[in-house]
Motif scaffolding. Structure first.
Motif, mmCIF file in Angstrom:
data_model
loop_
_atom_site.group_PDB
_atom_site.id
_atom_site.type_symbol
_atom_site.label_atom_id
_atom_site.label_comp_id
_atom_site.label_asym_id
_atom_site.label_seq_id
_atom_site.Cartn_x
_atom_site.Cartn_y
_atom_site.Cartn_z
ATOM 1 N N CYS A 101 0.865 -1.245 -0.051
ATOM 2 C CA CYS A 101 0.064 0.111 0.036
ATOM 3 C C CYS A 101 1.032 1.316 0.011
ATOM 4 O O CYS A 101 1.843 1.274 0.621
ATOM 5 C CB CYS A 101 -0.952 0.001 1.254
ATOM 6 S SG CYS A 101 -2.055 1.286 1.300
ATOM 7 N N LEU A 103 -0.206 4.282 1.139
ATOM 8 C CA LEU A 103 -0.563 5.304 1.864
ATOM 9 C C LEU A 103 0.147 5.519 3.140
ATOM 10 O O LEU A 103 -0.114 6.543 3.838
ATOM 11 C CB LEU A 103 -1.952 5.201 2.175
ATOM 12 C CG LEU A 103 -2.754 5.219 0.818
ATOM 13 C CD1 LEU A 103 -4.055 5.346 1.117
ATOM 14 C CD2 LEU A 103 -2.450 6.417 -0.073
ATOM 15 N N LYS A 104 0.911 4.579 3.648
ATOM 16 C CA LYS A 104 1.855 4.712 4.696
ATOM 17 C C LYS A 104 1.275 5.134 6.125
ATOM 18 O O LYS A 104 1.700 6.041 6.714
ATOM 19 C CB LYS A 104 2.968 5.894 4.435
ATOM 20 C CG LYS A 104 3.869 5.149 3.201
ATOM 21 C CD LYS A 104 5.095 6.097 3.221
ATOM 22 C CE LYS A 104 6.259 5.630 2.163
ATOM 23 N NZ LYS A 104 5.716 4.594 1.339
ATOM 24 N N CYS A 105 0.075 4.709 6.463
ATOM 25 C CA CYS A 105 -0.366 5.065 7.760
ATOM 26 C C CYS A 105 0.380 4.763 8.760
ATOM 27 O O CYS A 105 0.908 3.506 8.610
ATOM 28 C CB CYS A 105 -1.817 4.415 8.007
ATOM 29 S SG CYS A 105 -3.081 4.791 6.846
ATOM 30 N N PHE A 107 0.213 3.248 11.774
ATOM 31 C CA PHE A 107 -0.315 2.253 12.504
ATOM 32 C C PHE A 107 -0.290 0.976 11.719
ATOM 33 O O PHE A 107 -0.546 -0.120 12.411
ATOM 34 C CB PHE A 107 -1.180 2.614 13.337
ATOM 35 C CG PHE A 107 -2.299 2.900 12.421
ATOM 36 C CD1 PHE A 107 -3.314 2.109 11.643
ATOM 37 C CD2 PHE A 107 -2.736 4.042 12.212
ATOM 38 C CE1 PHE A 107 -4.179 2.451 10.813
ATOM 39 C CE2 PHE A 107 -3.613 4.621 11.264
ATOM 40 C CZ PHE A 107 -4.505 3.795 10.824
ATOM 41 N N CYS A 108 0.231 0.965 10.554
ATOM 42 C CA CYS A 108 -0.223 -0.230 9.854
ATOM 43 C C CYS A 108 1.130 -1.009 9.080
ATOM 44 O O CYS A 108 1.951 -0.250 8.440
ATOM 45 C CB CYS A 108 -1.078 0.143 8.697
ATOM 46 S SG CYS A 108 -1.446 -1.101 7.532
ATOM 47 N N THR A 110 1.237 -2.937 6.601
ATOM 48 C CA THR A 110 1.307 -2.981 5.198
ATOM 49 C C THR A 110 2.048 -1.557 4.626
ATOM 50 O O THR A 110 2.584 -1.566 3.791
ATOM 51 C CB THR A 110 -0.181 -3.050 4.691
ATOM 52 O OG1 THR A 110 -0.828 -4.376 5.374
ATOM 53 C CG2 THR A 110 -0.195 -3.424 3.158
ATOM 54 N N GLY A 111 1.370 -0.770 5.284
ATOM 55 C CA GLY A 111 1.766 0.693 4.805
ATOM 56 C C GLY A 111 3.568 0.588 4.499
ATOM 57 O O GLY A 111 4.007 1.546 3.857
ATOM 58 N N GLY A 149 -8.207 -5.489 3.563
ATOM 59 C CA GLY A 149 -6.758 -6.327 3.830
ATOM 60 C C GLY A 149 -5.845 -5.382 3.426
ATOM 61 O O GLY A 149 -5.607 -3.938 3.727
ATOM 62 N N GLY A 151 -3.934 -2.630 1.158
ATOM 63 C CA GLY A 151 -4.158 -1.870 0.233
ATOM 64 C C GLY A 151 -5.467 -1.001 0.368
ATOM 65 O O GLY A 151 -6.146 -1.372 1.237
ATOM 66 N N GLU A 152 -5.197 0.014 -0.479
ATOM 67 C CA GLU A 152 -6.636 0.847 -0.258
ATOM 68 C C GLU A 152 -7.546 0.577 -1.662
ATOM 69 O O GLU A 152 -7.019 0.983 -2.811
ATOM 70 C CB GLU A 152 -6.094 2.510 -0.467
ATOM 71 C CG GLU A 152 -7.069 3.661 -0.765
ATOM 72 C CD GLU A 152 -8.148 3.571 0.206
ATOM 73 O OE1 GLU A 152 -8.248 3.703 1.467
ATOM 74 O OE2 GLU A 152 -9.446 3.309 -0.353
ATOM 75 N N SER A 185 -9.639 4.674 3.498
ATOM 76 C CA SER A 185 -8.913 5.546 4.298
ATOM 77 C C SER A 185 -9.420 7.168 4.084
ATOM 78 O O SER A 185 -9.038 8.110 4.740
ATOM 79 C CB SER A 185 -7.331 5.806 4.030
ATOM 80 O OG SER A 185 -7.049 6.024 2.581
HETATM 81 S S1 SF4 Z 1 -3.414 -0.845 4.166
HETATM 82 FE FE1 SF4 Z 1 -4.963 0.540 4.813
HETATM 83 S S2 SF4 Z 1 -4.324 1.161 7.135
HETATM 84 FE FE2 SF4 Z 1 -2.438 0.362 5.981
HETATM 85 S S3 SF4 Z 1 -1.349 1.932 5.151
HETATM 86 FE FE3 SF4 Z 1 -2.637 1.163 3.220
HETATM 87 S S4 SF4 Z 1 -4.623 2.664 3.787
HETATM 88 FE FE4 SF4 Z 1 -3.368 2.895 5.515
#
Ligand code: SF4
Length: 330
Positions: A101, A103-105, A107-108, A110-111, A149, A151-152, A185
Protein backbone atom coordinates in the motif's frame (compact mmCIF):
# COMPACT_ATOMS: atom_id res chain seq x y z
CA UNK A 1 -10.53 -17.81 -12.62
CA UNK A 2 -10.23 -14.96 -15.05
CA UNK A 3 -13.83 -14.58 -16.27
CA UNK A 4 -12.88 -12.62 -19.42
CA UNK A 5 -10.34 -15.25 -20.33
CA UNK A 6 -12.87 -17.97 -19.65
CA UNK A 7 -15.40 -16.19 -21.87
CA UNK A 8 -12.79 -15.98 -24.61
CA UNK A 9 -11.88 -19.68 -24.37
CA UNK A 10 -15.55 -20.67 -24.47
CA UNK A 11 -16.49 -18.22 -27.24
CA UNK A 12 -16.72 -21.00 -29.85
CA UNK A 13 -18.91 -23.13 -27.55
CA UNK A 14 -22.70 -23.01 -27.06
CA UNK A 15 -23.73 -20.21 -24.65
CA UNK A 16 -24.74 -22.60 -21.86
CA UNK A 17 -21.10 -23.71 -21.48
CA UNK A 18 -20.13 -20.42 -19.77
CA UNK A 19 -22.99 -20.84 -17.32
CA UNK A 20 -21.86 -24.41 -16.62
CA UNK A 21 -18.28 -23.22 -16.14
CA UNK A 22 -19.34 -20.51 -13.67
CA UNK A 23 -21.43 -23.02 -11.73
CA UNK A 24 -18.46 -25.38 -11.59
CA UNK A 25 -16.14 -22.64 -10.31
CA UNK A 26 -18.38 -20.73 -7.90
CA UNK A 27 -21.05 -23.19 -6.77
CA UNK A 28 -19.44 -26.63 -7.06
CA UNK A 29 -16.12 -24.99 -6.09
CA UNK A 30 -14.06 -27.34 -8.22
CA UNK A 31 -10.27 -27.07 -7.99
CA UNK A 32 -9.46 -28.83 -11.26
CA UNK A 33 -11.40 -28.79 -14.54
CA UNK A 34 -11.32 -32.61 -14.56
CA UNK A 35 -14.00 -32.41 -11.86
CA UNK A 36 -16.33 -30.65 -14.34
CA UNK A 37 -17.60 -33.85 -15.88
CA UNK A 38 -20.35 -32.05 -17.82
CA UNK A 39 -17.57 -30.88 -20.15
CA UNK A 40 -16.05 -33.11 -22.84
CA UNK A 41 -12.52 -34.30 -22.04
CA UNK A 42 -10.77 -32.18 -24.69
CA UNK A 43 -12.44 -29.02 -23.35
CA UNK A 44 -11.44 -29.89 -19.78
CA UNK A 45 -7.86 -30.34 -20.94
CA UNK A 46 -7.92 -27.03 -22.77
CA UNK A 47 -9.33 -25.24 -19.70
CA UNK A 48 -6.79 -26.83 -17.38
CA UNK A 49 -4.04 -25.60 -19.68
CA UNK A 50 -5.33 -22.12 -20.44
CA UNK A 51 -7.40 -21.25 -17.40
CA UNK A 52 -6.13 -23.35 -14.48
CA UNK A 53 -8.03 -23.24 -11.20
CA UNK A 54 -5.29 -23.95 -8.69
CA UNK A 55 -4.36 -21.17 -6.24
CA UNK A 56 -0.93 -21.27 -4.64
CA UNK A 57 -1.56 -20.66 -0.93
CA UNK A 58 -0.21 -21.35 2.57
CA UNK A 59 -2.47 -21.37 5.61
CA UNK A 60 -1.65 -20.29 9.20
CA UNK A 61 -4.21 -20.91 11.97
CA UNK A 62 -4.50 -18.87 15.21
CA UNK A 63 -4.36 -20.67 18.58
CA UNK A 64 -8.09 -20.33 19.13
CA UNK A 65 -8.67 -21.59 15.56
CA UNK A 66 -11.07 -18.72 14.86
CA UNK A 67 -8.69 -16.88 12.56
CA UNK A 68 -6.91 -18.24 9.53
CA UNK A 69 -4.37 -16.25 7.60
CA UNK A 70 -3.68 -17.28 4.05
CA UNK A 71 -0.59 -16.24 2.15
CA UNK A 72 -1.28 -16.35 -1.58
CA UNK A 73 1.49 -16.43 -4.14
CA UNK A 74 0.39 -14.69 -7.34
CA UNK A 75 1.42 -15.67 -10.86
CA UNK A 76 4.19 -13.03 -10.86
CA UNK A 77 5.47 -14.35 -7.49
CA UNK A 78 4.19 -11.35 -5.55
CA UNK A 79 2.48 -12.30 -2.31
CA UNK A 80 -0.67 -11.09 -0.57
CA UNK A 81 -2.50 -12.04 2.61
CA UNK A 82 -6.15 -12.84 3.17
CA UNK A 83 -7.79 -13.51 6.53
CA UNK A 84 -10.77 -15.66 7.48
CA UNK A 85 -12.46 -14.74 10.76
CA UNK A 86 -15.01 -17.01 12.37
CA UNK A 87 -17.49 -15.50 14.79
CA UNK A 88 -20.45 -17.69 15.74
CA UNK A 89 -22.26 -18.44 12.45
CA UNK A 90 -20.35 -15.81 10.47
CA UNK A 91 -17.40 -16.56 8.22
CA UNK A 92 -15.92 -13.21 7.21
CA UNK A 93 -13.15 -12.93 4.66
CA UNK A 94 -10.89 -9.88 4.78
CA UNK A 95 -9.50 -9.41 1.28
CA UNK A 96 -6.53 -7.46 -0.05
CA UNK A 97 -6.84 -5.20 -3.07
CA UNK A 98 -3.21 -4.26 -3.66
CA UNK A 99 0.23 -5.80 -3.19
CA UNK A 100 1.35 -3.52 -0.34
CA UNK A 101 0.00 0.00 0.00
CA UNK A 102 1.27 3.47 -0.83
CA UNK A 103 -0.51 5.30 1.97
CA UNK A 104 1.91 4.68 4.84
CA UNK A 105 -0.51 4.95 7.78
CA UNK A 106 1.72 5.11 10.85
CA UNK A 107 -0.02 2.24 12.66
CA UNK A 108 -0.08 -0.24 9.76
CA UNK A 109 2.43 -2.91 8.77
CA UNK A 110 1.19 -3.02 5.16
CA UNK A 111 1.93 0.69 4.75
CA UNK A 112 5.60 -0.01 5.49
CA UNK A 113 5.82 -2.30 2.46
CA UNK A 114 5.09 0.46 -0.04
CA UNK A 115 2.98 -0.29 -3.10
CA UNK A 116 4.10 -2.94 -5.59
CA UNK A 117 0.99 -3.12 -7.76
CA UNK A 118 -2.80 -3.21 -7.90
CA UNK A 119 -4.55 -6.57 -7.83
CA UNK A 120 -6.73 -7.64 -10.74
CA UNK A 121 -10.41 -8.35 -10.04
CA UNK A 122 -9.73 -12.07 -10.54
CA UNK A 123 -6.98 -11.95 -7.91
CA UNK A 124 -9.36 -10.34 -5.42
CA UNK A 125 -12.10 -12.89 -6.18
CA UNK A 126 -9.57 -15.76 -5.93
CA UNK A 127 -9.06 -14.92 -2.24
CA UNK A 128 -12.76 -15.48 -1.50
CA UNK A 129 -12.90 -18.50 -3.76
CA UNK A 130 -9.97 -20.14 -2.00
CA UNK A 131 -11.65 -19.69 1.37
CA UNK A 132 -14.98 -20.91 -0.01
CA UNK A 133 -13.24 -24.10 -1.13
CA UNK A 134 -11.66 -24.46 2.33
CA UNK A 135 -15.02 -23.95 4.09
CA UNK A 136 -16.85 -26.33 1.77
CA UNK A 137 -14.88 -29.21 3.31
CA UNK A 138 -16.51 -28.27 6.65
CA UNK A 139 -19.92 -27.80 5.01
CA UNK A 140 -19.71 -24.05 5.64
CA UNK A 141 -19.59 -21.03 3.38
CA UNK A 142 -18.40 -17.43 3.26
CA UNK A 143 -21.07 -15.15 4.75
CA UNK A 144 -19.35 -11.73 4.65
CA UNK A 145 -16.53 -10.07 2.75
CA UNK A 146 -14.68 -6.99 3.97
CA UNK A 147 -12.27 -5.06 1.79
CA UNK A 148 -9.97 -4.24 4.71
CA UNK A 149 -6.85 -6.23 3.94
CA UNK A 150 -3.69 -5.01 2.26
CA UNK A 151 -4.11 -1.89 0.13
CA UNK A 152 -6.58 0.97 -0.36
CA UNK A 153 -9.58 -0.43 -2.31
CA UNK A 154 -10.68 2.94 -3.68
CA UNK A 155 -7.24 3.49 -5.23
CA UNK A 156 -7.86 0.27 -7.19
CA UNK A 157 -11.45 1.24 -7.86
CA UNK A 158 -12.35 -0.61 -11.06
CA UNK A 159 -10.90 -3.96 -10.00
CA UNK A 160 -12.53 -3.62 -6.57
CA UNK A 161 -15.96 -2.93 -8.06
CA UNK A 162 -15.57 -5.68 -10.68
CA UNK A 163 -14.69 -8.09 -7.87
CA UNK A 164 -17.73 -6.96 -5.84
CA UNK A 165 -19.97 -7.65 -8.84
CA UNK A 166 -18.49 -11.12 -9.38
CA UNK A 167 -18.87 -11.95 -5.67
CA UNK A 168 -22.45 -10.68 -5.72
CA UNK A 169 -23.44 -12.39 -9.01
CA UNK A 170 -26.36 -14.77 -8.49
CA UNK A 171 -24.67 -17.27 -10.82
CA UNK A 172 -21.48 -16.96 -8.78
CA UNK A 173 -20.78 -16.92 -5.06
CA UNK A 174 -23.97 -14.89 -4.59
CA UNK A 175 -22.80 -12.94 -1.53
CA UNK A 176 -25.37 -10.22 -0.79
CA UNK A 177 -24.17 -6.64 -1.38
CA UNK A 178 -25.18 -5.87 2.21
CA UNK A 179 -22.73 -8.51 3.37
CA UNK A 180 -19.87 -6.80 1.54
CA UNK A 181 -18.05 -3.81 3.07
CA UNK A 182 -15.48 -1.55 1.49
CA UNK A 183 -13.18 0.26 3.87
CA UNK A 184 -11.33 3.37 2.78
CA UNK A 185 -8.85 5.75 4.35
CA UNK A 186 -11.06 8.51 2.91
CA UNK A 187 -10.34 8.71 -0.83
CA UNK A 188 -12.89 11.37 -1.74
CA UNK A 189 -13.14 10.80 -5.53
CA UNK A 190 -13.69 7.07 -4.85
CA UNK A 191 -16.44 7.73 -2.27
CA UNK A 192 -18.19 10.06 -4.75
CA UNK A 193 -18.04 7.39 -7.45
CA UNK A 194 -19.26 4.70 -5.09
CA UNK A 195 -22.30 6.81 -4.21
CA UNK A 196 -23.42 6.53 -7.84
CA UNK A 197 -22.97 2.77 -8.23
CA UNK A 198 -26.06 0.63 -8.63
CA UNK A 199 -24.74 -1.87 -6.07
CA UNK A 200 -25.24 -0.96 -2.43
CA UNK A 201 -22.24 -2.27 -0.54
CA UNK A 202 -21.43 -1.01 2.96
CA UNK A 203 -18.96 1.82 3.33
CA UNK A 204 -16.49 2.09 6.20
CA UNK A 205 -14.18 5.05 6.76
CA UNK A 206 -10.88 4.75 8.61
CA UNK A 207 -11.09 7.84 10.78
CA UNK A 208 -8.76 7.17 13.73
CA UNK A 209 -8.54 10.81 14.87
CA UNK A 210 -11.10 13.51 15.68
CA UNK A 211 -9.05 16.39 14.21
CA UNK A 212 -6.95 17.07 11.13
CA UNK A 213 -3.67 17.56 12.98
CA UNK A 214 -3.62 14.14 14.64
CA UNK A 215 -5.17 12.46 11.60
CA UNK A 216 -2.42 13.85 9.40
CA UNK A 217 0.19 12.45 11.80
CA UNK A 218 -1.39 8.99 11.73
CA UNK A 219 -2.54 8.95 8.10
CA UNK A 220 -0.53 10.99 5.58
CA UNK A 221 -3.45 10.82 3.10
CA UNK A 222 -5.32 13.20 5.47
CA UNK A 223 -3.00 15.98 4.24
CA UNK A 224 -4.73 15.66 0.89
CA UNK A 225 -8.31 15.36 2.13
CA UNK A 226 -9.35 17.41 5.17
CA UNK A 227 -11.98 16.19 7.63
CA UNK A 228 -14.30 18.99 6.52
CA UNK A 229 -14.12 17.84 2.90
CA UNK A 230 -14.40 14.19 3.95
CA UNK A 231 -17.54 14.71 6.05
CA UNK A 232 -19.13 16.80 3.33
CA UNK A 233 -18.55 13.94 0.85
CA UNK A 234 -19.90 11.37 3.31
CA UNK A 235 -23.02 13.44 3.92
CA UNK A 236 -23.61 13.58 0.16
CA UNK A 237 -23.04 9.80 -0.01
CA UNK A 238 -25.64 9.23 2.73
CA UNK A 239 -28.09 11.60 1.04
CA UNK A 240 -27.81 9.61 -2.19
CA UNK A 241 -27.72 6.09 -0.77
CA UNK A 242 -29.55 6.43 2.54
CA UNK A 243 -27.07 3.90 3.91
CA UNK A 244 -25.25 3.81 7.24
CA UNK A 245 -21.57 4.68 7.23
CA UNK A 246 -19.25 3.07 9.72
CA UNK A 247 -16.35 5.09 11.09
CA UNK A 248 -13.46 2.95 12.21
CA UNK A 249 -11.42 4.24 15.11
CA UNK A 250 -8.39 2.24 16.15
CA UNK A 251 -7.60 2.99 19.80
CA UNK A 252 -3.92 3.72 20.42
CA UNK A 253 -2.66 4.29 23.96
CA UNK A 254 -2.40 7.99 24.84
CA UNK A 255 -2.45 8.95 21.18
CA UNK A 256 -6.17 9.06 20.36
CA UNK A 257 -7.89 7.45 23.37
CA UNK A 258 -8.11 10.42 25.74
CA UNK A 259 -11.42 11.78 27.14
CA UNK A 260 -11.00 15.06 25.22
CA UNK A 261 -10.70 13.08 21.98
CA UNK A 262 -13.81 11.04 22.82
CA UNK A 263 -15.62 14.34 23.32
CA UNK A 264 -14.46 15.70 19.95
CA UNK A 265 -15.35 12.44 18.22
CA UNK A 266 -18.85 12.46 19.75
CA UNK A 267 -19.39 15.95 18.35
CA UNK A 268 -18.41 14.79 14.85
CA UNK A 269 -20.50 11.61 15.01
CA UNK A 270 -23.76 13.15 16.14
CA UNK A 271 -25.47 12.68 12.77
CA UNK A 272 -28.07 10.25 11.43
CA UNK A 273 -26.68 7.04 9.89
CA UNK A 274 -23.23 7.59 11.38
CA UNK A 275 -21.85 4.82 13.56
CA UNK A 276 -18.50 4.17 15.21
CA UNK A 277 -16.57 0.92 15.33
CA UNK A 278 -13.85 0.98 17.98
CA UNK A 279 -10.90 -1.25 17.14
CA UNK A 280 -8.42 -2.25 19.81
CA UNK A 281 -4.98 -1.45 18.38
CA UNK A 282 -2.80 -4.41 17.51
CA UNK A 283 0.76 -3.80 18.47
CA UNK A 284 3.26 -3.03 15.71
CA UNK A 285 6.65 -1.47 16.45
CA UNK A 286 5.28 2.10 16.57
CA UNK A 287 2.49 2.26 19.16
CA UNK A 288 0.92 0.49 22.11
CA UNK A 289 -2.70 -0.61 22.41
CA UNK A 290 -5.08 1.25 24.71
CA UNK A 291 -5.83 -0.48 28.01
CA UNK A 292 -9.20 -2.23 28.27
CA UNK A 293 -10.18 0.40 30.88
CA UNK A 294 -9.45 3.22 28.40
CA UNK A 295 -11.40 1.43 25.65
CA UNK A 296 -14.41 0.96 27.94
CA UNK A 297 -14.23 4.59 29.13
CA UNK A 298 -14.05 5.83 25.52
CA UNK A 299 -16.92 3.60 24.42
CA UNK A 300 -19.16 4.48 27.37
CA UNK A 301 -18.64 8.18 26.79
CA UNK A 302 -19.80 7.85 23.16
CA UNK A 303 -22.77 5.73 24.21
CA UNK A 304 -23.80 8.33 26.80
CA UNK A 305 -23.66 10.95 24.05
CA UNK A 306 -26.16 8.88 22.03
CA UNK A 307 -23.66 7.68 19.42
CA UNK A 308 -24.10 4.19 17.93
CA UNK A 309 -20.92 2.33 18.86
CA UNK A 310 -19.59 -1.19 18.46
CA UNK A 311 -16.31 -2.63 19.68
CA UNK A 312 -14.54 -4.98 17.32
CA UNK A 313 -13.56 -8.36 18.64
CA UNK A 314 -9.83 -9.03 18.44
CA UNK A 315 -8.90 -11.61 15.83
CA UNK A 316 -5.68 -13.45 15.05
CA UNK A 317 -3.10 -11.35 16.87
CA UNK A 318 -0.90 -14.39 17.52
CA UNK A 319 -0.52 -15.01 13.79
CA UNK A 320 -0.20 -11.31 12.81
CA UNK A 321 -3.53 -11.50 11.03
CA UNK A 322 -5.24 -8.71 12.93
CA UNK A 323 -6.04 -5.21 11.68
CA UNK A 324 -2.91 -3.31 10.70
CA UNK A 325 -0.65 -6.36 10.98
CA UNK A 326 -0.77 -7.72 7.43
CA UNK A 327 2.60 -7.70 5.73
CA UNK A 328 4.36 -10.17 3.49
CA UNK A 329 7.74 -8.61 4.30
CA UNK A 330 8.97 -10.42 7.41
S1 SF4 B 1 -3.43 -0.83 4.12
FE1 SF4 B 1 -4.97 0.63 4.91
S2 SF4 B 1 -4.24 1.17 6.98
FE2 SF4 B 1 -2.51 0.22 5.89
S3 SF4 B 1 -1.34 1.92 4.99
FE3 SF4 B 1 -2.82 1.25 3.44
S4 SF4 B 1 -4.63 2.53 3.74
FE4 SF4 B 1 -3.37 2.74 5.59
Amino acid sequence: MNIEKLQHILSDQPAYRLKQAKKAIFIDLIEDWDEATVFPKDLREKLNKECPLDINATLTISKDANTKKILIKLDDNNEIETVLMKNRDRNTVCVSTQVGCALKCAFCATGKMGLTRDLKASEIVAQVLLISRHLKKKKEHVTNVVFMGMGEPLLNYDATLDAVRILNDKDGLHIGARKISISTSGIIPGIKKLANEDIQVNLAISLHAPNDRLRQELMPIARKYSLEELFQTIDEYIKKTNRKVMFEYVLIREVNDLPIQAKKLAKLMRKPLYMVNLIPYNETDMFEPSSQAAITRFKNFLLREGIEVTERKRFGRDISAACGQLSTKK
